[in-house]
Write a protein that holds these residues in place. Structure first.
Motif, mmCIF file in Angstrom:
data_model
loop_
_atom_site.group_PDB
_atom_site.id
_atom_site.type_symbol
_atom_site.label_atom_id
_atom_site.label_comp_id
_atom_site.label_asym_id
_atom_site.label_seq_id
_atom_site.Cartn_x
_atom_site.Cartn_y
_atom_site.Cartn_z
ATOM 1 N N ASP A 66 0.823 -1.211 0.000
ATOM 2 C CA ASP A 66 0.000 0.000 0.000
ATOM 3 C C ASP A 66 0.858 1.262 0.000
ATOM 4 O OD1 ASP A 66 -2.310 -1.475 -0.070
ATOM 5 O OD2 ASP A 66 -2.802 -1.225 2.052
ATOM 6 N N GLN A 67 2.002 1.217 0.669
ATOM 7 C CA GLN A 67 2.901 2.368 0.656
ATOM 8 C C GLN A 67 3.466 2.593 -0.741
ATOM 9 O OE1 GLN A 67 5.399 0.779 3.855
ATOM 10 N NE2 GLN A 67 4.925 2.596 5.074
ATOM 11 N N ALA A 69 2.043 1.701 -3.526
ATOM 12 C CA ALA A 69 0.947 2.187 -4.356
ATOM 13 C C ALA A 69 0.662 3.668 -4.107
ATOM 14 C CB ALA A 69 -0.311 1.364 -4.090
ATOM 15 N N ALA A 70 0.799 4.098 -2.852
ATOM 16 C CA ALA A 70 0.492 5.483 -2.514
ATOM 17 C C ALA A 70 1.627 6.440 -2.872
ATOM 18 C CB ALA A 70 0.178 5.598 -1.020
ATOM 19 N N ASP A 92 4.547 -7.704 2.651
ATOM 20 C CA ASP A 92 3.199 -8.010 3.153
ATOM 21 C C ASP A 92 3.054 -9.507 3.416
ATOM 22 O OD1 ASP A 92 1.218 -5.397 2.306
ATOM 23 O OD2 ASP A 92 3.101 -5.603 1.219
ATOM 24 N N ARG A 106 -4.882 -6.199 -4.201
ATOM 25 C CA ARG A 106 -4.316 -4.850 -4.129
ATOM 26 C C ARG A 106 -3.161 -4.689 -5.122
ATOM 27 N NH1 ARG A 106 -1.947 -4.115 0.626
ATOM 28 N NH2 ARG A 106 -2.351 -6.124 1.613
#
Length: 260
Positions: A66-67, A69-70, A92, A106
């Motif tokens: 998620d990091q 991706a952000a 992950d 994700r």
């Protein structure tokens, strides 16, 4: 493997990911780290007029999917390179209780965004950890995640560098002293695999046999294992228990597309 060519019609490349793509434990000429992505960029730029191939490395050690991706995917969307390599989700999967099916969902969401802004997207499967202390019990989760990533690649027209089947990295010399990150030789093998997966001819074979090496005695192996546990395993577990990341306060080493 595609038909191999001497050069590819690529003029820019952005690498996204975590410590694997940042290049940890592969010393670079500037005192930082090089790594397989830097080595791949050099192969892609080889033979071109100086300054005509541009490269960015956005990867930062310790980053979760998620990091990435952000933080990194929007940068890649802005840069719009001809090639993106996207290797993410490994940190992950290492977390207790993580679900490879959910992580893969994700992962695909990020791939869809990258495929819309880059000419070619290359993804990497995870390594086979059957002989890796501490990680061999995660082999099933990694295999499940790999299956999802191959399906994601098929659905989105991505190229795959299959690290799971790269036999050369089963040799201890492919890994650095911490046994979690590749050595310089290991990074070179991955760079060669990635280049060939893209269709680039290379003089070296990623599966070339390693030179003969003397076998360790059982006593030497125990001594090495104890030293590794003391110097690397215990500190690594401690950081995880404290919720610390090796990437805290670390920034991307090459955040813009710059000429090689």
């Amino acid at each position: 493997m595609p038909n191999l060519q001497e050069t590819l019609h690529l003029s820019s490349y952005a690498a996204l990911g975590d410590s694997f793509t940042e290049g940890l434990n592969d010393p670079g000429v500037d005192g930082g780290f090089a790594g397989w992505a830097d080595r791949l960029a050099g192969m892609l730029a080889d033979g071109r007029p100086p300054g005509t191939f541009r490269y960015a490395n956005l990867a930062v050690r310790g980053r979760l999917l998620d990091q990435i991706a952000a933080e990194q995917v929007p940068q890649a969307e802005r840069l719009q390179p001809d090639l993106v390599t996207f290797c993410a989700g490994g940190n992950d999967i290492l977390r207790p209780g993580s679900d490879p099916d959910e992580v893969a969902e994700r992962f695909e969401a990020a791939v869809v965004r990258l495929a819309a802004s880059a000419g070619t997207v290359l993804i990497c499967t995870g390594f086979d950890t059957r002989d890796v202390p501490l990680l061999k019990h995660l082999r099933g989760k990694i295999a499940t995640y790999n299956g999802h990533m191959r399906a994601v690649a098929d659905r989105n027209g991505c190229t795959v560098a299959d690290l799971w089947s790269l036999r050369a990295v089963q040799d201890r010399r492919a890994w650095s002293e911490d046994r979690l990150h590749l050595s310089g030789d290991g990074h070179q093998r991955v760079a060669l695999l990635a280049a060939r997966s893209l269709g680039l001819a290379t003089e070296q074979d990623p599966e070339a046999p390693w030179p003969d090496a003397p076998a360790l005695t059982p006593a030497d192996q125990r001594r090495e294992n104890l030293q590794w546990a003391r110097e690397h395993l215990i500190p690594w577990v401690g950081r995880r228990l404290r919720g610390e990341s090796s990437g805290d306060h670390v920034e991307a080493k090459r955040p813009d597309l710059l000429p090689l």
